[in-house]
Design a protein around this motif. Structure first.
Motif, PDB file in Angstrom:
ATOM      1  N   ILE A 236       0.854  -1.184   0.000  1.00 46.50           N
ATOM      2  CA  ILE A 236       0.000   0.000   0.000  1.00 46.50           C
ATOM      3  C   ILE A 236       0.893   1.239   0.000  1.00 46.50           C
ATOM      4  CG2 ILE A 236      -1.765   1.259   1.292  1.00 46.50           C
ATOM      5  CD1 ILE A 236      -2.773  -1.435   2.316  1.00 46.50           C
ATOM      6  N   GLN A 237       1.069   1.792  -1.174  1.00 46.86           N
ATOM      7  CA  GLN A 237       1.927   2.958  -1.344  1.00 46.86           C
ATOM      8  C   GLN A 237       1.114   4.209  -1.050  1.00 46.86           C
ATOM      9  OE1 GLN A 237       5.055   2.877  -1.752  1.00 46.86           O
ATOM     10  NE2 GLN A 237       5.630   0.981  -2.800  1.00 46.86           N
ATOM     11  N   ALA A 238       1.098   4.597   0.207  1.00 42.51           N
ATOM     12  CA  ALA A 238       0.336   5.774   0.619  1.00 42.51           C
ATOM     13  C   ALA A 238       1.084   6.476   1.738  1.00 42.51           C
ATOM     14  CB  ALA A 238      -1.059   5.363   1.096  1.00 42.51           C
ATOM     15  N   PRO A 239       1.015   7.800   1.769  1.00 44.31           N
ATOM     16  CA  PRO A 239       1.676   8.540   2.861  1.00 44.31           C
ATOM     17  C   PRO A 239       0.901   8.393   4.162  1.00 44.31           C
ATOM     18  CG  PRO A 239       0.458  10.046   1.443  1.00 44.31           C
ATOM     19  CD  PRO A 239       0.375   8.692   0.789  1.00 44.31           C
ATOM     20  N   ASP A 240       1.529   8.837   5.238  1.00 44.22           N
ATOM     21  CA  ASP A 240       0.905   8.751   6.557  1.00 44.22           C
ATOM     22  C   ASP A 240      -0.483   9.381   6.580  1.00 44.22           C
ATOM     23  OD1 ASP A 240       3.013   7.429   7.651  1.00 44.22           O
ATOM     24  OD2 ASP A 240       3.910   9.166   8.630  1.00 44.22           O
ATOM     25  N   ALA A 270       5.231   3.515   4.179  1.00 47.51           N
ATOM     26  CA  ALA A 270       5.318   4.740   4.977  1.00 47.51           C
ATOM     27  C   ALA A 270       5.506   4.433   6.457  1.00 47.51           C
ATOM     28  CB  ALA A 270       4.048   5.579   4.789  1.00 47.51           C
ATOM     29  N   LEU A 271       5.132   3.210   6.859  1.00 46.28           N
ATOM     30  CA  LEU A 271       5.265   2.803   8.258  1.00 46.28           C
ATOM     31  C   LEU A 271       6.462   1.888   8.481  1.00 46.28           C
ATOM     32  CD1 LEU A 271       1.501   2.009   8.994  1.00 46.28           C
ATOM     33  CD2 LEU A 271       2.734   4.139   9.461  1.00 46.28           C
ATOM     34  N   ARG A 280       7.229  -4.288  14.305  1.00 46.44           N
ATOM     35  CA  ARG A 280       7.125  -3.747  15.662  1.00 46.44           C
ATOM     36  C   ARG A 280       6.663  -2.290  15.613  1.00 46.44           C
ATOM     37  NH1 ARG A 280       8.303  -5.026  20.697  1.00 46.44           N
ATOM     38  NH2 ARG A 280       9.182  -7.029  20.090  1.00 46.44           N
ATOM     39  N   ARG A 281       7.009  -1.571  14.561  1.00 46.55           N
ATOM     40  CA  ARG A 281       6.557  -0.177  14.452  1.00 46.55           C
ATOM     41  C   ARG A 281       5.038  -0.110  14.375  1.00 46.55           C
ATOM     42  NH1 ARG A 281      10.584   1.827   9.604  1.00 46.55           N
ATOM     43  NH2 ARG A 281      12.575   1.309  10.631  1.00 46.55           N
TER      44      ARG A 281
END
Length: 376
Positions: A236-240, A270-271, A280-281
């Protein structure tokens, strides 16, 4: 009213009592009186914490179809299995299923092991493993009827599952379809984040009011995914900012006290460059620290195409998910045997932190205690 988890509160109260701090009137005692001792939150049993096979085994949720195999029962007696996800063949009678579930529980009891978690996908609509049971309306259809109807459907589903001995529904779907071709759209409540949140929380509240754990899925959201994660990798290529709007229903579910959150197998660059179930993030950072979730985290199927298609096999997926902070590892296509051996090996080599696994065990012990209090 939703049953709310009190792990953090109980731990704080116990710590205060241990330090000799008396609670005042705001804490529920009369001035100058003796405070009521707070009940301690469930902890990981010592016999589990000290045994690598039991410590990792209690994390595993594995596939079961019509009947429990002797191997499955043996693992329950040994305390080396957390529970099952049910895939009853078409035509399975409720009485036969109830008998099999009772057999699972008796096997665990004979081994003085924790009661297994019995889970099923009973979303409504196209995903309804028990087609003769509620919910009678698909999630999307509930948008026309509102929150009260969603709660009624959730409660009816909870009562029906509870009578069979099923204590976890892997529902509701809280993903918010946000692009044309979103593969999850047919299973979602709404493309509007606020409406999806309201309907999903109402449905989950109905489940939990009837003693069945609700599962918010698929965190942090599949609304931007056009590739089905069951079948292959999905990036999923999407910004925050684009991802954040899809978090609204999950924030609402956390605030409402959902028992479980399921983490997706999609990748959100993005994550983290790793799939969410391996990150873990995502789990410790976003879900636990930022959203404040203190319940049980369950993965989506760790044998799914999103992982295998990326070259991550069952054992590596299990170790990665445990390292990332998941409490329950779902295997919808297998018995989790390869995962168990990989986890035991990683723990013994020091590649997994024992303290983190014991903390996961404490969370699932709390979940089991909460659900067993309402067992039929």
């Amino acid at each position: 009213m939703l049953r709310r988890r009190r792990i953090a509160l109980a731990c704080i109260a116990v710590a205060a009592l241990a330090a000799g701090i008396a609670l005042g009137a705001d804490g529920g005692s009369e001035p100058g009186g003796t405070a009521e001792p707070a009940a301690a939150a469930p902890t990981c049993p010592a016999e589990v914490a000290s045994d690598p096979r039991r410590l990792v085994g209690q994390m595993l949720i594995v596939r079961m179809e019509a009947t429990a195999t002797e191997g499955l029962l043996a693992r329950l007696r040994a305390g080396e299995l957390g529970g099952v996800i049910l895939f009853p063949p078409e035509g399975t009678s409720p009485s036969a299923l109830r008998e099999q579930i009772a057999l699972l529980r008796r096997a665990a009891a004979r081994g003085a092991a924790a009661a297994p978690l019995i889970a099923i996908d009973q979303e409504g609509g196209e995903v309804r493993r028990l087609p003769d049971l509620p919910p009678d309306r698909a999630p999307r259809a509930l948008a026309a009827f509102g929150e009260r109807a969603a709660h009624t459907e959730g409660a009816a589903t909870g009562r029906a599952l509870h009578r069979l001995g099923i204590d976890v529904d892997l529902a509701p779907v809280l993903d918010v379809p946000a692009v044309d071709g979103a593969f999850i759209a047919s299973r979602a409540f709404s493309a509007d984040p606020s409406q999806a949140a309201a309907l999903g929380v109402a449905f989950g509240g109905g489940l939990q009011d009837e003693g069945v754990g609700a599962t918010a899925k698929h965190f942090p959201g599949l609304g931007l995914a056009t590739e089905n994660t069951d079948l292959g990798p999905s990036v999923i290529q999407a910004p925050d900012a684009a991802l954040d709007s899809g978090l609204e229903p999950f924030r609402a579910a956390v605030d409402a006290g959902f028992d479980l959150v399921m983490v997706s197998n999609a990748t959100y660059p993005a994550l983290d460059p790793r799939p969410a179930s391996q990150s873990r993030r995502v789990i410790d950072g976003l879900l636990r620290e930022q959203l404040g979730f203190d319940g049980a985290v369950i993965t989506d199927d760790l044998g799914a195409g999103a992982l295998t298609g990326a070259g991550i096999d069952e054992g590596d997926a299990a170790v990665g998910a445990a390292r990332a902070g998941s409490d329950l590892l779902l295997f919808a296509l297998s018995d989790g045997g390869a995962a168990r051996e990989a986890l035991v090996g990683a723990l013994r080599r020091g590649e997994l932190d024992r303290a983190s696994l014991v903390a996961s065990c404490a969370r699932t012990t709390s979940l089991r205690a909460e659900l067993s209090a309402t067992s039929p």
